[in-house]
Scaffold this active site. Structure first.
Site, PDB file in Angstrom:
ATOM      1  N   PRO A  24     -33.895 -13.390   3.251  1.00 32.66           N
ATOM      2  CG  PRO A  24     -36.159 -13.459   3.811  1.00 32.66           C
ATOM      3  CD  PRO A  24     -35.150 -12.660   3.050  1.00 32.66           C
ATOM      4  CD  GLN A  77     -39.355 -14.246   5.280  1.00 28.27           C
ATOM      5  OE1 GLN A  77     -38.885 -15.379   5.302  1.00 28.27           O
ATOM      6  NE2 GLN A  77     -39.550 -13.565   4.148  1.00 28.27           N
ATOM      7  CB  CYS A 107     -41.565 -19.889   1.624  1.00 27.96           C
ATOM      8  SG  CYS A 107     -40.724 -21.473   1.823  1.00 27.96           S
ATOM      9  CE  LYS A 146     -37.758 -12.526  -0.521  1.00 38.29           C
ATOM     10  NZ  LYS A 146     -38.187 -13.728  -1.268  1.00 38.29           N
ATOM     11  CG  ASN A 218     -35.773 -11.947  -3.992  1.00 38.47           C
ATOM     12  OD1 ASN A 218     -36.479 -12.901  -3.706  1.00 38.47           O
ATOM     13  ND2 ASN A 218     -34.462 -12.008  -3.949  1.00 38.47           N
ATOM     14  NE  ARG A 242     -30.763 -19.244  -5.500  1.00 34.12           N
ATOM     15  CZ  ARG A 242     -31.182 -19.697  -6.676  1.00 34.12           C
ATOM     16  NH1 ARG A 242     -30.781 -20.891  -7.095  1.00 34.12           N
ATOM     17  NH2 ARG A 242     -31.968 -18.955  -7.443  1.00 34.12           N
TER      18      ARG A 242
END
Length: 339
Positions: A24, A77, A107, A146, A218, A242
């Site tokens: 995401p 998400q 995040c 996550k 990840n 990315r």
């Protein structure tokens, strides 16, 4: 009963698809991006951008849940820190047809920190466990997490096992671990994606420590060779960020055959463009601007002769009044003239 069986199958498909997932990414993995990625891979798990629970529950922004059934398998998400509100948001996600709802605990942006969610939740595993339990109780969508390996001055080898133990006790069986710390003080979100060192060995060790959990890695995964290596090392899944956005052909166009053992849906980049044209026509008929779709396609020819011409034609013209699907054919012609 039929709906329950269908939803159960969707959950199983999402879990199977999580061998490879596209992360995401805010402002990137919107529904147009996901539809494009789905033309390149039938089986890779796709995620929405992070949607905040307050936006859905208090703001009524249900349009943020819009997606095309052709995007499946796709997961939602969510961001937030209030268990009741996140449970309501998870239920809305289930009602909208998402078989998986993922809680963002990774995040590091200032906006997310100010709302006391994202990576800052790594500091409070008990709250995360409470949130996950509430989300699980809200409906049949699978709840996943996550996270990072830790934040700021935390010792990842100590905090990550405690974090995983807490969410496992709450009923979470799938987690994706970004193998970097998040520095909430001193680094920008962009710097947090690159500067903190990667610790893949810790993630692999977590799989050995929690063998009953589905653990994906990840962070810094640049190609399918690396993804395959992690799977061969015993991890259950790999999430690519990315690289999948900037080089979608390299990551996704051969993912089905290499990662899932299934036929690839397209053989050439021109095939992928052709598959997008009917979708673009439908979307433009509903008021979508061409550039809203084509901005996600700029990297289709990355690393190939003609890549610059492809990007130039689309980026300079897609936003102009009257621009339509035929612009992609013009861009393909510009590529062909270069080769």
């Amino acid at each position: 009963m039929q709906v329950e069986v269908l939803f159960k199958n969707m959950k199983l498909n999402a879990k199977s698809a999580s061998r490879l997932a596209v992360a995401p990414m805010m402002d990137w993995t919107d529904r147009h991006c996901r539809f494009f990625h789905r033309q390149l891979s039938r089986h890779t798990l796709l995620y929405t951008e992070m949607v905040t629970a307050p936006a859905l529950v208090r703001g009524g922004a249900l349009h943020l849940l819009a997606h095309d059934v052709a995007e499946n398998p796709v997961a939602l998400q969510l961001g937030g820190s209030d268990p009741t509100e996140l449970a309501q948001a998870a239920r809305l996600g289930w009602d909208a047809g998402y078989p998986e709802v993922n809680l963002n605990c990774g995040c590091p942006s200032d906006r997310v920190q100010s709302g006391s969610f994202g990576a800052v939740l790594m500091e409070n595993p008990a709250l995360v466990a409470e949130i996950c339990a509430a989300m699980i109780a809200a409906g049949p969508a699978e709840v996943t997490v996550k996270c990072r390996i830790g934040v700021d001055d935390q010792t990842p080898e100590e905090v990550l096992p405690r974090f995983l133990d807490a969410i496992r006790a709450a009923g979470v069986t799938r987690v994706t671990i970004h193998a970097r710390k998040a520095w909430l003080q001193g680094l920008s979100p962009k710097e947090n994606r690159d500067i903190p060192p990667l610790d893949y060995a810790l993630v692999t060790h977590m799989k050995a420590t929690f063998p009953d959990m589905h653990i994906a890695v990840n962070g810094g995964v640049e190609d399918l060779d690396a993804a395959s290596g992690f799977l061969d090392a015993g991890l259950d899944g790999v999430m690519v960020g990315r690289a999948a956005y900037h080089r979608p052909w390299d990551i996704l166009a051969r993912a089905d055959s290499r990662i899932f053992g299934q036929p690839d849906p397209v053989q050439t980049r021109a095939d992928a463009v052709a598959r997008m044209l009917p979708y673009i026509e439908r979307q433009m008929g509903q008021g979508t601007r061409l550039a809203q779709v084509t901005r996600h396609m700029l990297g289709l020819f990355a690393g190939q002769p003609g890549a610059r011409q492809w990007r130039r034609v689309l980026s300079e013209n897609a936003h102009k009044p009257g621009a339509g699907p035929e612009l992609l054919e013009t861009a393909l012609e510009a590529v062909a003239q270069t080769v």
